[in-house]
Design an enzyme around this catalytic site. Structure first.
Site, PDB file in Angstrom:
ATOM      1  CD  GLU A   1      53.466 -26.832   8.271  1.00 39.59           C
ATOM      2  OE1 GLU A   1      52.546 -26.060   7.935  1.00 39.59           O
ATOM      3  OE2 GLU A   1      53.345 -28.090   8.248  1.00 39.59           O
ATOM      4  CE  LYS A  48      50.752 -26.265   4.427  1.00 34.56           C
ATOM      5  NZ  LYS A  48      50.618 -26.749   5.819  1.00 34.56           N
ATOM      6  CB  CYS A  89      52.888 -29.791   5.660  1.00 33.36           C
ATOM      7  SG  CYS A  89      52.002 -30.995   6.689  1.00 33.36           S
TER       8      CYS A  89
END
Length: 265
Positions: A44, A113, A147
């Site tokens: 990330e 995200k 994540c």
């Protein structure tokens, strides 16, 4: 169909130094290619660093910006597809994104995200609005996630129902949440019958201590490759034949009763 050898780059690079991180991707792609890997996945926000405060917005680039052009050249030079985390600028908005570049240098998919973790991310980024983003790579349907997204079972199940074979999850997993890499990710792979490549940062960065433990989990719930706590480049095989056999034997997705779950959504 041959297996896709996948390289997981566990590194925090050099926070704040885009040029150095592009060079690190070049080196990792060259090393991955020598092992026969067809895909390299980085963590990330690898392009810029994670714990760099307001600099993350200053270093953000469009999805087709200079860094994307440089990484496309790296991918084509070594014949290795590359998935990399970066801050994406779109007008006044900045997203925490991952982009997949094909082995020929073509931009295949870009994901923003959707579940932002903690005050830092919620202050710096706009959440994405598309849970399932996919691309075709080496005969596989590859999905993208970042994540915290993988910790929501509905997210990963959405990919399973959409046919994702390999889920790429660049991450910045920090202490004391290492159980996600150790336990949650293999379970997600098993319950959704897919491969999951979970690729982490490592070591201290700002107020965080990243725990490493990057993992390629298989549909049998085992870690097909796992890094330790330090900088590493680990490899694992994504085997379509094994995946097909596992899906035929595992009844989870076939035995679902969606009508019972309507109240959950």
């Amino acid at each position: 169909m041959p297996a896709l050898r996948t390289a997981l780059l566990q590194s925090s690079g050099r926070p704040g130094d885009v040029a150095a991180n592009l060079a690190a991707l070049e080196d990792a792609a060259a090393r991955a290619a020598t092992t026969g890997a067809g895909l390299l996945v980085s963590p990330e926000l690898f392009l810029t660093g994670y714990a760099i405060g307001d600099d993350v917005a200053k270093l953000a680039e469009p999805a087709d910006g200079p860094a994307a052009t440089a990484i496309a050249a790296t991918a084509a030079r070594h014949g290795v597809a590359v998935a990399y985390g970066y801050p994406e600028r779109d007008g006044e908005r900045v997203f925490n994104s991952v982009q997949l570049i094909g082995a020929d240098g073509a931009r295949l998919a870009n994901y923003r995200k959707t579940h932002l973790f903690g005050c830092f991310e919620q202050e710096q980024f706009t959440p994405g609005e598309h849970a399932v983003v996919q691309a075709e790579l080496a005969g596989l349907t590859v999905g993208l996630m970042i994540c915290y997204d993988v910790e929501f079972p509905e997210n990963v199940r959405s990919h399973a129902l959409a046919g994702t074979d390999l889920l790429l999850v660049p991450t910045a997993q920090m202490h004391p949440f290492q159980f996600v890499a150790e336990a949650v990710v293999p379970v997600r792979a098993f319950e959704n019958q897919m491969y999951v490549a979970y690729v982490n940062r490592t070591g201290p960065e700002g107020e965080f201590e990243f725990v490493g433990l990057s993992t390629l989990a298989g549909p049998d719930g085992t870690a097909r490759a796992r890094a330790g706590r330090g900088e590493d480049l680990v490899h694992g095989e994504v085997d379509p034949d094994f995946l097909a056999a596992s899906r035929a034997a595992n009844p989870y997705l076939r035995d679902r009763r969606p009508g019972l779950y309507a109240s959950l959504v």
